[in-house]
Design an enzyme around this catalytic site. Structure first.
Site, PDB file in Angstrom:
ATOM      1  N   TRP A  97       0.956   2.485   5.835  1.00 27.19           N
ATOM      2  CA  TRP A  97       0.093   1.534   6.532  1.00 27.19           C
ATOM      3  C   TRP A  97       0.755   0.175   6.704  1.00 27.19           C
ATOM      4  CZ3 TRP A  97      -3.943   3.638   8.678  1.00 27.19           C
ATOM      5  CH2 TRP A  97      -4.533   4.747   8.077  1.00 27.19           C
ATOM      6  N   ILE A  98       2.054   0.149   6.901  1.00 25.61           N
ATOM      7  CA  ILE A  98       2.731  -1.147   6.915  1.00 25.61           C
ATOM      8  C   ILE A  98       2.844  -1.686   8.348  1.00 25.61           C
ATOM      9  CG2 ILE A  98       4.768  -2.437   6.172  1.00 25.61           C
ATOM     10  CD1 ILE A  98       2.981  -1.016   3.914  1.00 25.61           C
ATOM     11  N   SER A 113     -14.185  -4.694   2.201  1.00 26.69           N
ATOM     12  CA  SER A 113     -15.353  -5.532   1.870  1.00 26.69           C
ATOM     13  C   SER A 113     -15.804  -5.283   0.435  1.00 26.69           C
ATOM     14  CB  SER A 113     -16.509  -5.219   2.831  1.00 26.69           C
ATOM     15  OG  SER A 113     -16.213  -5.719   4.100  1.00 26.69           O
ATOM     16  N   GLU A 114     -15.723  -4.015  -0.004  1.00 24.73           N
ATOM     17  CA  GLU A 114     -16.153  -3.701  -1.374  1.00 24.73           C
ATOM     18  C   GLU A 114     -15.246  -4.412  -2.386  1.00 24.73           C
ATOM     19  OE1 GLU A 114     -15.699  -1.498   1.074  1.00 24.73           O
ATOM     20  OE2 GLU A 114     -17.754  -0.818   1.418  1.00 24.73           O
ATOM     21  N   ASN A 162      -1.586   6.986  -1.975  1.00 22.92           N
ATOM     22  CA  ASN A 162      -2.624   7.180  -2.994  1.00 22.92           C
ATOM     23  C   ASN A 162      -3.114   5.879  -3.615  1.00 22.92           C
ATOM     24  OD1 ASN A 162      -2.698   9.979  -2.815  1.00 22.92           O
ATOM     25  ND2 ASN A 162      -0.807  10.111  -4.006  1.00 22.92           N
ATOM     26  N   GLU A 181      -6.157  -5.744   3.990  1.00 23.21           N
ATOM     27  CA  GLU A 181      -5.995  -6.818   2.998  1.00 23.21           C
ATOM     28  C   GLU A 181      -7.189  -6.911   2.045  1.00 23.21           C
ATOM     29  OE1 GLU A 181      -4.022 -10.413   4.050  1.00 23.21           O
ATOM     30  OE2 GLU A 181      -3.151  -9.489   5.832  1.00 23.21           O
ATOM     31  N   THR A 214       0.814  -1.217   0.000  1.00 17.97           N
ATOM     32  CA  THR A 214       0.000   0.000   0.000  1.00 17.97           C
ATOM     33  C   THR A 214       0.856   1.281   0.000  1.00 17.97           C
ATOM     34  OG1 THR A 214      -1.580  -1.270   1.311  1.00 17.97           O
ATOM     35  CG2 THR A 214      -1.911   1.109   1.244  1.00 17.97           C
ATOM     36  N   ARG A 229     -25.923 -10.432  34.525  1.00 18.50           N
ATOM     37  CA  ARG A 229     -26.514  -9.117  34.716  1.00 18.50           C
ATOM     38  C   ARG A 229     -28.037  -9.252  34.899  1.00 18.50           C
ATOM     39  NH1 ARG A 229     -25.761  -3.879  36.269  1.00 18.50           N
ATOM     40  NH2 ARG A 229     -27.050  -2.445  35.051  1.00 18.50           N
ATOM     41  N   GLY A 263     -24.640  -2.905  27.655  1.00 15.37           N
ATOM     42  CA  GLY A 263     -25.216  -1.603  28.007  1.00 15.37           C
ATOM     43  C   GLY A 263     -24.115  -0.579  28.272  1.00 15.37           C
TER      44      GLY A 263
HETATM   45  C1  LIG Z   1      -4.117  -1.414  10.651  1.00 19.49           C
HETATM   46  C2  LIG Z   1      -3.766  -1.556   9.203  1.00 19.49           C
HETATM   47  C3  LIG Z   1      -2.712  -2.400   8.839  1.00 19.49           C
HETATM   48  C4  LIG Z   1      -2.332  -2.514   7.500  1.00 19.49           C
HETATM   49  N1  LIG Z   1      -1.233  -3.288   7.169  1.00 19.49           N
HETATM   50  C5  LIG Z   1      -0.788  -3.290   5.898  1.00 19.49           C
HETATM   51  C6  LIG Z   1       0.425  -3.972   5.554  1.00 19.49           C
HETATM   52  O1  LIG Z   1       1.076  -4.598   6.398  1.00 19.49           O
HETATM   53  N2  LIG Z   1       0.867  -3.911   4.265  1.00 19.49           N
HETATM   54  C7  LIG Z   1       0.183  -3.237   3.298  1.00 19.49           C
HETATM   55  O2  LIG Z   1       0.642  -3.210   2.154  1.00 19.49           O
HETATM   56  N3  LIG Z   1      -0.972  -2.569   3.589  1.00 19.49           N
HETATM   57  C8  LIG Z   1      -1.468  -2.582   4.858  1.00 19.49           C
HETATM   58  N4  LIG Z   1      -2.632  -1.903   5.159  1.00 19.49           N
HETATM   59  C9  LIG Z   1      -3.326  -1.170   4.112  1.00 19.49           C
HETATM   60  C10 LIG Z   1      -4.675  -1.774   3.736  1.00 19.49           C
HETATM   61  O3  LIG Z   1      -4.483  -2.957   3.029  1.00 19.49           O
HETATM   62  C11 LIG Z   1      -5.457  -0.695   2.960  1.00 19.49           C
HETATM   63  O4  LIG Z   1      -5.859   0.275   3.910  1.00 19.49           O
HETATM   64  C12 LIG Z   1      -6.650  -1.262   2.238  1.00 19.49           C
HETATM   65  O5  LIG Z   1      -6.245  -2.069   1.163  1.00 19.49           O
HETATM   66  C13 LIG Z   1      -7.586  -0.163   1.695  1.00 19.49           C
HETATM   67  O6  LIG Z   1      -6.884   0.818   1.018  1.00 19.49           O
HETATM   68  P1  LIG Z   1      -7.138   2.371   1.365  1.00 19.49           P
HETATM   69  O7  LIG Z   1      -7.028   2.503   2.838  1.00 19.49           O
HETATM   70  O8  LIG Z   1      -6.203   3.185   0.549  1.00 19.49           O
HETATM   71  O9  LIG Z   1      -8.627   2.642   0.926  1.00 19.49           O
HETATM   72  P2  LIG Z   1      -9.135   3.068  -0.532  1.00 19.49           P
HETATM   73  O10 LIG Z   1      -8.625   2.116  -1.549  1.00 19.49           O
HETATM   74  O11 LIG Z   1      -8.866   4.520  -0.744  1.00 19.49           O
HETATM   75  O12 LIG Z   1     -10.699   2.853  -0.367  1.00 19.49           O
HETATM   76  C14 LIG Z   1     -11.561   3.819   0.208  1.00 19.49           C
HETATM   77  C15 LIG Z   1     -13.006   3.322   0.058  1.00 19.49           C
HETATM   78  O13 LIG Z   1     -13.329   3.214  -1.344  1.00 19.49           O
HETATM   79  C16 LIG Z   1     -13.755   1.896  -1.636  1.00 19.49           C
HETATM   80  N5  LIG Z   1     -13.303   1.520  -2.985  1.00 19.49           N
HETATM   81  C17 LIG Z   1     -12.075   1.675  -3.522  1.00 19.49           C
HETATM   82  N6  LIG Z   1     -12.050   1.189  -4.784  1.00 19.49           N
HETATM   83  C18 LIG Z   1     -13.296   0.717  -5.045  1.00 19.49           C
HETATM   84  C19 LIG Z   1     -13.913   0.083  -6.162  1.00 19.49           C
HETATM   85  N7  LIG Z   1     -13.245  -0.185  -7.297  1.00 19.49           N
HETATM   86  N8  LIG Z   1     -15.218  -0.280  -6.060  1.00 19.49           N
HETATM   87  C20 LIG Z   1     -15.925  -0.037  -4.917  1.00 19.49           C
HETATM   88  N9  LIG Z   1     -15.397   0.553  -3.830  1.00 19.49           N
HETATM   89  C21 LIG Z   1     -14.083   0.929  -3.889  1.00 19.49           C
HETATM   90  C22 LIG Z   1     -13.103   1.026  -0.572  1.00 19.49           C
HETATM   91  O14 LIG Z   1     -13.795  -0.205  -0.408  1.00 19.49           O
HETATM   92  C23 LIG Z   1     -13.216   1.926   0.646  1.00 19.49           C
HETATM   93  O15 LIG Z   1     -14.507   1.823   1.197  1.00 19.49           O
HETATM   94  C24 LIG Z   1      -3.050  -1.798   6.497  1.00 19.49           C
HETATM   95  C25 LIG Z   1      -4.132  -0.980   6.868  1.00 19.49           C
HETATM   96  C26 LIG Z   1      -4.483  -0.845   8.188  1.00 19.49           C
HETATM   97  C27 LIG Z   1      -5.629   0.068   8.544  1.00 19.49           C
END
Ligand SMILES: Cc1cc2nc3c(=O)[nH]c(=O)nc-3n(C[C@H](O)[C@H](O)[C@H](O)COP(=O)(O)OP(=O)(O)OC[C@H]3O[C@@H](n4cnc5c(N)ncnc54)[C@H](O)[C@@H]3O)c2cc1C
Length: 365
Positions: A142-143, A352-353, A115, A349, A112, A254, A325
């Site tokens: 976000w690694i 859900s989308e 952008n 990883e 990740t 409770r 509660g």
């Molecule tokens: C605690 C944590 C640990 C992590 N660890 C790692 C790691 O070790 N290594 C690593 O590489 N990454 C890691 N990540 C990154 C993680 O995999 C990303 O946050 C994730 O893939 C979503 O990317 P984004 O946050 O940029 O969201 P975005 O891609 O910007 O998405 C934002 C919203 O838009 C929706 N969306 C985007 N594209 C579409 C589409 N085509 N159709 C419908 N909806 C869409 C998404 O579902 C989401 O609701 C980590 C994240 C967190 C929070």
């Protein structure tokens, strides 16, 4: 064994770690000694040599107590270690797997960027060949274990933008000049699992650190994520079971209106929904684990398991807070932490989308 370890080494401290955003590296090392950091690494490379059922059990039992450590164990095993195990040469496996499998080294995995989350192909971090070395520039965001990781597998662009054959996987060891940790994230949940940037500034990596073939990194990453989705399903189920068990116990203790709250059908039906959804999510996860153990195609099944189990974790944790509660809204009981931790499962990883995109593409193809 994992339950005993969790009760002894994790339960007494997990809230303090969460409050302080403290990543308990010493606890990770102890889990390494028990074989929990190389669950499916063969014994010849210092691992436990187990399959995905054992892996599911280990991650979910840890997450039942502490989601953060469940996430860290999952990321270490299935992302960094799993990538080297699946695509490393014999020499690379011998070099890195024994250290990772025993917990001597902690692993990170960087796909990740700021952008490019869901849209990973648009990554900007590049590697350019210079003699027998590659020069990496860019930042991964976000690694998991971005600061404490001793070694990272990073996916970097070596070809054209948006070309799925233009990404290559490199192994970069901590201490390599030009490679450093950046900002640590201050998170809502999973606060004891360290999440930070990896920064590369003219970082020189030798040719022998390329994993597999040049240009195959993106395809490798998608395969690694297929297995990683079982990890997040296991993590989700651990959180869901932890929240459900706490709510079940509390509902019998409770009393309101002179009776245990479990005697009210509104509460009993919540528990029935929670139990049913957990069992359904578990069956989907075990189905994906079985396919993975038998080396069968499982992209759809692992996406279904991850999607469903993560949404169940959020719903179950939400209902657990409701059953507690006002007490559920305090830090004196564990359910508020399950609630905060559960949300990561629908994001990390692949959101859900994105899981629904993967599933729908498979069923429509
Ligand atoms: C605690 C944590 C640990 C992590 N660890 C790692 C790691 O070790 N290594 C690593 O590489 N990454 C890691 N990540 C990154 C993680 O995999 C990303 O946050 C994730 O893939 C979503 O990317 P984004 O946050 O940029 O969201 P975005 O891609 O910007 O998405 C934002 C919203 O838009 C929706 N969306 C985007 N594209 C579409 C589409 N085509 N159709 C419908 N909806 C869409 C998404 O579902 C989401 O609701 C980590 C994240 C967190 C929070």
């Amino acid at each position: 064994m994992v339950q005993d370890f969790g009760e002894r080494e994790i339960r007494p401290h997990f809230m303090e770690w969460d409050e302080d955003q403290y990543f308990p590296i010493e606890t990770m090392k102890k889990m390494g000694e028990l074989g929990l950091l190389g669950v499916f690494v063969p014994e010849e490379y210092g691992g436990s040599g187990f399959g995905y059922y054992e892996y599911y059990t280990a991650v979910s039992e840890i997450a039942k107590i502490c989601g953060s450590l469940g996430l860290s164990v999952a990321a270490h095993n299935s992302l960094c270690t799993g990538h080297i195990l699946a695509f490393g040469s014999e020499e690379q496996k011998k070099k890195w797997l024994p250290k990772l499998a025993t917990g001597e080294w902690i692993g990170a995995w960087g796909l990740t960027e700021s952008n490019t989350g869901s849209d990973a192909l648009r990554m900007k971090t590049t590697a350019v060949k210079d003699g027998n070395e590659w020069v990496i520039n860019g930042t991964k965001n976000w690694i998991t274990h971005g600061i404490s990781g001793d070694v990272a597998v990073v996916l970097v662009r070596t070809g054209e933008l948006l070309d799925s054959r233009g990404i290559t996987a490199f192994v970069v060891e901590r201490g390599t000049p030009g490679f450093k940790a950046g900002k640590k994230e201050n998170k809502m949940g999973m606060r004891a699992s360290e999440t930070a940037e990896l920064v590369f500034e003219d970082c020189r990596v030798p040719e022998e650190n390329v994993l597999g073939n040049l240009g195959e990194g993106f395809i490798q990453a998608m395969k690694v994520l297929d297995g990683g989705r079982i990890s997040i399903a296991a993590l989700s189920l651990g959180i869901a079971k932890g929240a459900y068990e706490a709510a079940l116990k509390y509902s019998k203790e409770r009393e309101q209106f002179g009776k245990p709250i479990s005697s009210f059908q509104a509460i009993a039906f919540k528990l029935a929904d929670m139990a049913t959804e957990i069992e359904a999510a578990e069956l989907l996860t075990l189905q994906a684990a079985d396919l993975k153990n038998r080396k069968q195609e499982m992209t759809k099944e692992s996406a279904m398991a991850k999607y469903y189990a993560s949404e169940v974790a959020v719903r179950v944790a939400n209902e657990a807070v409701q059953i507690f509660g006002g007490y559920g809204y305090t830090k004196d009981f564990p359910v508020e932490k399950f609630y905060r931790d559960s949300k990561l499962c629908t994001i990390g990883e692949g959101t859900s989308e994105i899981q629904k995109l993967v599933i729908s593409r498979k069923i429509l193809s």
